[in-house]
Enzyme design. Structure first.
Site, PDB file in Angstrom:
ATOM      1  N   GLU A  56       0.875  -1.178   0.000  1.00  0.00           N
ATOM      2  CA  GLU A  56       0.000   0.000   0.000  1.00  0.00           C
ATOM      3  C   GLU A  56       0.911   1.227   0.000  1.00  0.00           C
ATOM      4  O   GLU A  56       1.634   1.459   0.967  1.00  0.00           O
ATOM      5  CB  GLU A  56      -0.902  -0.054   1.240  1.00  0.00           C
ATOM      6  CG  GLU A  56      -1.962   1.003   1.281  1.00  0.00           C
ATOM      7  CD  GLU A  56      -2.854   1.009   0.039  1.00  0.00           C
ATOM      8  OE1 GLU A  56      -3.297  -0.072  -0.399  1.00  0.00           O
ATOM      9  OE2 GLU A  56      -3.076   2.093  -0.516  1.00  0.00           O
ATOM     10  N   CYS A  87       4.137  -2.341  -8.473  1.00  0.00           N
ATOM     11  CA  CYS A  87       2.799  -1.945  -8.007  1.00  0.00           C
ATOM     12  C   CYS A  87       2.888  -0.732  -7.069  1.00  0.00           C
ATOM     13  O   CYS A  87       3.150   0.368  -7.538  1.00  0.00           O
ATOM     14  CB  CYS A  87       2.093  -3.154  -7.403  1.00  0.00           C
ATOM     15  SG  CYS A  87       0.309  -2.960  -7.420  1.00  0.00           S
ATOM     16  N   HIS A 195       2.826  -7.832 -10.431  1.00  0.00           N
ATOM     17  CA  HIS A 195       3.650  -8.463  -9.387  1.00  0.00           C
ATOM     18  C   HIS A 195       4.448  -9.645  -9.928  1.00  0.00           C
ATOM     19  O   HIS A 195       4.035 -10.804  -9.750  1.00  0.00           O
ATOM     20  CB  HIS A 195       2.741  -8.975  -8.266  1.00  0.00           C
ATOM     21  CG  HIS A 195       2.161  -7.919  -7.396  1.00  0.00           C
ATOM     22  ND1 HIS A 195       2.701  -7.556  -6.188  1.00  0.00           N
ATOM     23  CD2 HIS A 195       1.088  -7.139  -7.576  1.00  0.00           C
ATOM     24  CE1 HIS A 195       1.978  -6.599  -5.642  1.00  0.00           C
ATOM     25  NE2 HIS A 195       0.986  -6.323  -6.462  1.00  0.00           N
ATOM     26  N   GLU A 197       6.976 -10.989  -8.735  1.00  0.00           N
ATOM     27  CA  GLU A 197       7.468 -11.836  -7.626  1.00  0.00           C
ATOM     28  C   GLU A 197       6.433 -12.876  -7.193  1.00  0.00           C
ATOM     29  O   GLU A 197       6.760 -13.786  -6.436  1.00  0.00           O
ATOM     30  CB  GLU A 197       7.889 -10.946  -6.436  1.00  0.00           C
ATOM     31  CG  GLU A 197       6.774 -10.411  -5.562  1.00  0.00           C
ATOM     32  CD  GLU A 197       5.942  -9.289  -6.204  1.00  0.00           C
ATOM     33  OE1 GLU A 197       6.185  -8.948  -7.383  1.00  0.00           O
ATOM     34  OE2 GLU A 197       5.030  -8.783  -5.535  1.00  0.00           O
TER      35      GLU A 197
END
Ligand code: GLN
Length: 214
Positions: A56, A87, A195, A197
């Site tokens: 976030e 992100c 993402h 990962e």
């Protein structure tokens, strides 16, 4: 540049204040790099590169400010330290957020829109064409650790993802989805709205390590 004395590997910091940092550390280690989770300002010293993970961005930004890390990360990025933002990490690296005011590193010449694919669409997966990965393989960079062929689309996992709304002339757009830029490179700065990962596909981490190796 610093190298781990034992392994000779690159030392890649993963900002570990909040979000998906463990998955990045695992991906880096699979690629043969040494990952250092960074929670304090002093742990930024001696890195070859830094990953700012998803999570976030408002929280990551506030924590960077309260741990006195924002200015330090900003000056390392401005001095050329390779950084990979995924992100929320993409949001942190941007100059500007289209729809709000929050602490940012203000390093990359992009304006981003947060939660751009719709808040209600929490998460989805989409295959992405990323021509830069094919060029990397052609240059013989693929370590063989990546289980996907270089020409295959990249599995993009989007979780309340931003997109890049506009970019300056020095920014290369590496991938688009539905006409919106979702991956980009500007000198030492690599960003993805998705993402990597969270997939088993290591090609973008390998691309980043290539940037880090100079
Ligand atoms: N929506 C989040 C933000 O703006 C990013 C989500 C994520 O990192 N998966 O910070």
């Amino acid at each position: 540049m610093a190298r781990s004395p034992k392994t000779g590997h690159l030392i890649i910091g993963v900002l570990a204040l909040q979000g998906a940092f463990r998955e990045h550390a695992t991906a880096l280690e699979k690629c043969g790099a040494a990952a250092r989770q960074v929670r304090r300002r002093r742990e930024l010293a001696g890195l070859d590169a830094l990953i700012i993970p998803g999570g976030e961005s408002t929280t990551i930004g506030k924590l960077m400010v309260s741990y006195h890390m924002l200015d330090e990360i900003k000056s390392l990025g401005a001095a050329g330290l390779p950084m990979f933002g995924t992100c929320a990490g993409l949001v942190m690296l941007a100059r500007q957020v289209a729809d709000g005011d929050q602490p940012l590193l203000n390093l990359m010449d992009i304006t981003v829109r947060r939660n751009a694919f719709g808040r209600q669409v929490k998460s989805f997966e989409a295959p992405l064409e990323i021509p830069a990965l094919a060029s990397m393989a052609a240059a013989g960079v693929n370590s063989g650790a990546a289980p996907f062929p270089a020409a295959a689309p990249f599995p993009g996992i989007f979780i309340r993802a931003p997109w890049i709304e506009s970019a300056g002339p020095g920014v290369d757009i590496l991938a688009e989805l539905e006409g919106h830029a979702v991956a980009a490179l500007q000198n030492n700065l690599l960003v993805t709205a998705f993402h990597p990962e969270l997939t088993g596909d290591l090609r973008l981490h390998e691309l980043f390590l290539r940037i880090a190796a100079g």
